[in-house]
Write a protein that holds these residues in place. Structure first.
Motif: not given
Length: 594
Positions: A490-495, A529-539
């Motif tokens: 559904v989305d992608r978090v870059e860098n 927090l920002g966006k996350s998936n099942e394993s990682d979360v954006e700080i």
């Protein structure tokens, strides 16, 4: 104990008690030194990257530390479901009433177009067809007779109408003849008679006067004189009569004849109107009789045609190639729950067989209502099908349900899920397409699983592919109803700065992590927090690149407790990490409920 002297053991208790104290003291010192050495080894054994050494992590049951770093990862939505054919044909019973199956193909059979699927009992329909044919023949005969009667009535009506029209035309001609001919001629004759009478009277008067002179002169006899006088009198009477004849004609004869001729015309016109009305009534009656006979014949023809069609419906054929699936197996039959079989009774319009086109399959997955807003048409998805030995298949989302489906009573009444359909490549059950899909899945495996998640774990696609490499490629035909699981990107978090989701803890609305201190203890740190998936979360706020965070629950005594003054200062710093004078509120749902 056997080698010791009993007297030496009990006769000198004081030296023995003193030795125990010394030994206890030595053991205590050794334990303290060992604990100190273990703490220094535990701290200095950590590499520069910030993670524990393999030996220490293995002894602790897995990684305990993670170094915050920047990475890119996919945001996915995982859901389970089953396969279904994108295009399928539902075959229903078109025979009215209830009938019985006398033959049916086994479920799961692969059939070709026009192949017989079901034969229904047709004895009653055949009997009705024979009876209906007799009624059709009688109806056609009645229709023909009524049609002939109608034609006769129309012909007679036409003859009567023409006869009356002739009578009316003759009456009108007689009227015109009398008015334009007879009347004119009669008036001319009457006027001529008056003129002749006037002339005769003048001549008679002249002759009478001459006769009088001649009689007085004795040139004629008295008899001759009397003849001339009589002639005069006759001329006077004739002139008077001629004038009276004209008056009588104009006053009495002409109006009488005029009324007679006009009456003849009106009578002829009325007679024509009566004939027309009578013909209309007679023709309408004959027409109604014919139309009733025609409708009866048509109804009988339609019934015969319908019965013949019902007879054809008793043999159900495959409209296209496909695999036979009983409607009772899919739950699409509203009338029964038991499987179809020979001698089963079926109702009108009951779904019997479904022929799915297995060359074009779709994955129907159930997405929780909390994630359905992230799903849009055209998103890429990876579908795992156990029947294909775990080899992932690439697909595209092409449909999202607008209403939540009823939750299962086993899942609780509060669970709401939406149906999402993923379009799969055609012929994915063949060997070539499976091999191609596997190759694509291996190339995209790290992204579909969000990379290693900072822990070195392979993605789901890679793990399944590796576990089945020895089995070779799957060469089989997929069928509707097979289980599957899908991962929708559904989305992608870059860098972005990321940490594993299990490194984030929650307390109320706060989200925090445990960072390592130089003294070996850990300290809580509020993060946004920002966006996350099942394993990682954006700080987004609260940590910097290179910080080391704890990946487990801290043990008792492992969390640093600051003094009161430092605690109040730390509280102020945690509520305003950005330094702009405003408290920072953690955003996003917590990755865990710890």
């Amino acid at each position: 104990m056997d080698g010791l002297d009993a007297s030496s053991s009990f006769d000198t208790p004081v030296p023995r008690r003193s030795g125990s104290r010394v030994a206890l003291t030595i053991v205590s010192v050794v334990c303290v030194l060992a604990a100190a050495v273990w703490g220094f080894i535990r701290f200095f054994d950590t590499p520069a990257g910030g993670t524990s050494s393999p030996a220490s992590e293995l002894a602790a049951g897995g990684p305990q530390w993670h170094t915050v770093k920047r990475k890119s990862f996919d945001i996915t939505v995982s859901a389970n479901g089953e396969l279904d054919a994108k295009h399928k044909v539902t075959i229903a019973n078109a025979v009215e009433g209830r009938t019985t199956i006398i033959d049916i193909v086994p479920e799961g059979s692969r059939v070709v177009k026009d192949q017989v699927l079901i034969r229904l009992a047709d004895d009653a329909i055949t009997k009705q067809i024979d009876e209906s044919k007799e009624l059709v023949q009688k109806g056609q005969a009645d229709k023909i007779a009524a049609e002939q009667d109608l034609l006769i009535e129309k012909s007679e009506a036409e003859s009567l109408r023409r006869a009356e029209e002739v009578k009316l035309a003759l009456a009108e001609l007689e009227l015109a003849k009398w008015k334009d001919g007879t009347v004119v001629q009669k008036r001319r004759d009457l006027d001529l008679a008056i003129v002749e009478a006037v002339d005769n009277l003048r001549i008679a008067q002249r002759n009478a006067e001459e006769a009088k002179k001649l009689f007085e002169a004795k040139f004629i006899s008295e008899g001759e004189y009397d003849d001339d006088q009589l002639t005069l009198k006759k001329s006077v009477a004739a002139e008077q009569k001629a004038r009276e004849d004209k008056q009588i004609y104009e006053k009495y004869t002409y109006p009488q004849e005029e009324k007679k001729y006009n009456s003849d015309v009106e009578e002829a016109r009325a007679s024509l109107d009566r004939v027309i009305r009578k013909n209309t009534s007679t023709t309408a009656r004959a027409t109604a009789t014919y139309e009733a006979a025609a409708r009866t014949a048509q109804r009988r023809d339609d019934r015969l045609e319908k019965l013949q069609q019902q007879l054809e419906f008793c043999t159900l054929r495959a409209p296209t190639d496909g695999i036979v699936v009983y409607a009772t197996s899919t739950g699409s039959s509203r009338y029964r729950r038991d499987p179809l079989a020979k001698n089963s009774e079926v109702s009108y319009n009951e779904n019997l067989i479904i022929l799915p086109d297995t060359t074009q399959m779709v994955a129907i997955v159930k997405v929780n209502e909390s994630r359905i807003a992230d799903i849009t048409h055209g998103q890429r998805a990876t579908v795992d099908i156990p029947a294909m030995r775990g080899k992932p298949v690439e697909g595209t989302v092409f449909h999202k349900g607008t209403m939540a489906e009823e939750s299962s009573r086993w899942l609780g009444g509060d669970v709401r899920e939406y149906e999402v359909r993923i379009d799969l490549p055609p012929n994915i059950g063949t060997t070539d397409s499976t091999a191609t899909t596997q190759s694509d899945g291996e190339r995209r495996g790290p992204r579909s699983g969000g990379g290693t998640g900072g822990q070195g774990r392979p993605s789901r696609g890679e793990n399944r592919s590796d576990s089945n490499d020895s089995g070779g490629s799957a060469a089989m035909q997929l069928n509707p109803g097979m289980r599957c699981s899908g991962v929708i990107f559904v989305d992608r978090v870059e860098n972005a700065l990321t940490v594993p989701v299990h490194a984030v803890f929650s307390k109320g609305r706060d989200r925090f992590v445990y960072i390592r201190r130089i003294d070996g203890l850990v300290e809580s740190k509020v993060v946004r927090l920002g966006k996350s998936n099942e394993s990682d979360v954006e700080i987004r706020e609260g940590l910097s690149e290179g910080s080391v965070v704890l990946l487990r629950d801290p043990r008792p005594g492992e969390v640093y407790t600051p003094p009161k003054s430092e605690a109040s200062k730390k509280t102020s710093d945690d509520t305003n990490p950005s330094g702009n004078g405003e408290p920072t509120t953690p955003q996003g749902p917590p990755p865990s409920n710890r």
